[in-house]
Scaffold this active site. Structure first.
Site, PDB file in Angstrom:
ATOM      1  N   SER A  56      36.815  47.329  44.631  1.00 59.54           N
ATOM      2  CA  SER A  56      38.079  47.967  44.251  1.00 59.54           C
ATOM      3  C   SER A  56      38.810  47.128  43.213  1.00 59.54           C
ATOM      4  O   SER A  56      39.514  47.667  42.355  1.00 59.54           O
ATOM      5  CB  SER A  56      38.963  48.215  45.474  1.00 59.54           C
ATOM      6  N   HIS A 114      42.696  43.197  44.254  1.00 57.16           N
ATOM      7  CA  HIS A 114      43.285  44.199  43.355  1.00 57.16           C
ATOM      8  C   HIS A 114      44.060  43.524  42.236  1.00 57.16           C
ATOM      9  O   HIS A 114      43.925  43.888  41.060  1.00 57.16           O
ATOM     10  CB  HIS A 114      44.220  45.125  44.130  1.00 57.16           C
TER      11      HIS A 114
END
Length: 147
Positions: A56, A114
């Site tokens: 991610s 992230h």
């Protein structure tokens, strides 16, 4: 599944600009940088058993590159589809959410990965593309010298 949707949604535009080989190198390096951030800062998140692999975070890198390349692009977030916004409005808000999540120790996502991926995507688009182009030119020049 969300990573795949985001990668297809944002990655195709970035890949069109960069080209297939450049995009592949960028995407993989974004995954490495987000994983590195996750592993180096893992002591800040002691409740997690293992740091994530950065998938991610790599997608966040692609979204960051999309924001830098197409700052006025209109997007709809999956959880707020009825509010139109530009990627330049949405992505900093997502990064802020992840920053707060990292500081407060939320366990929803790997917020550090992230942040690492997103910041890498922004930085790479600002400085890395020029370096990549110099590298490719140098490789081509050396190949021509050998021929």
């Amino acid at each position: 599944m969300f990573n795949s949707i985001a990668l297809v949604s944002f990655g195709s535009s970035v890949a069109d600009v960069m080209g297939a080989e450049h995009f592949t190198a960028f995407y993989l390096s974004a995954g490495v940088w987000s994983s590195l951030a996750s592993h180096l800062l893992a002591p800040l998140r002691p409740a997690l058993i293992l740091p994530s692999l950065g998938a991610s975070g790599a997608v966040y890198g692609v979204v960051g590159a999309t924001m830098m390349m197409f700052p006025r692009a209109q997007i709809a977030l999956i959880f707020l589809p009825f509010i139109p916004m530009t990627i330049s409005q949405a992505f900093p808000a997502l990064l802020a959410y992840d920053f707060v999540g990292a500081v407060l120790g939320w366990k929803t996502f790997n917020h550090i990965a992230h942040l690492g991926g997103g910041l890498y995507g922004i930085a790479y688009t600002e400085w890395g593309i020029e370096y990549w182009n110099k590298l490719v030119r140098e490789i081509r020049r050396r190949r021509q010298e050998k021929s």
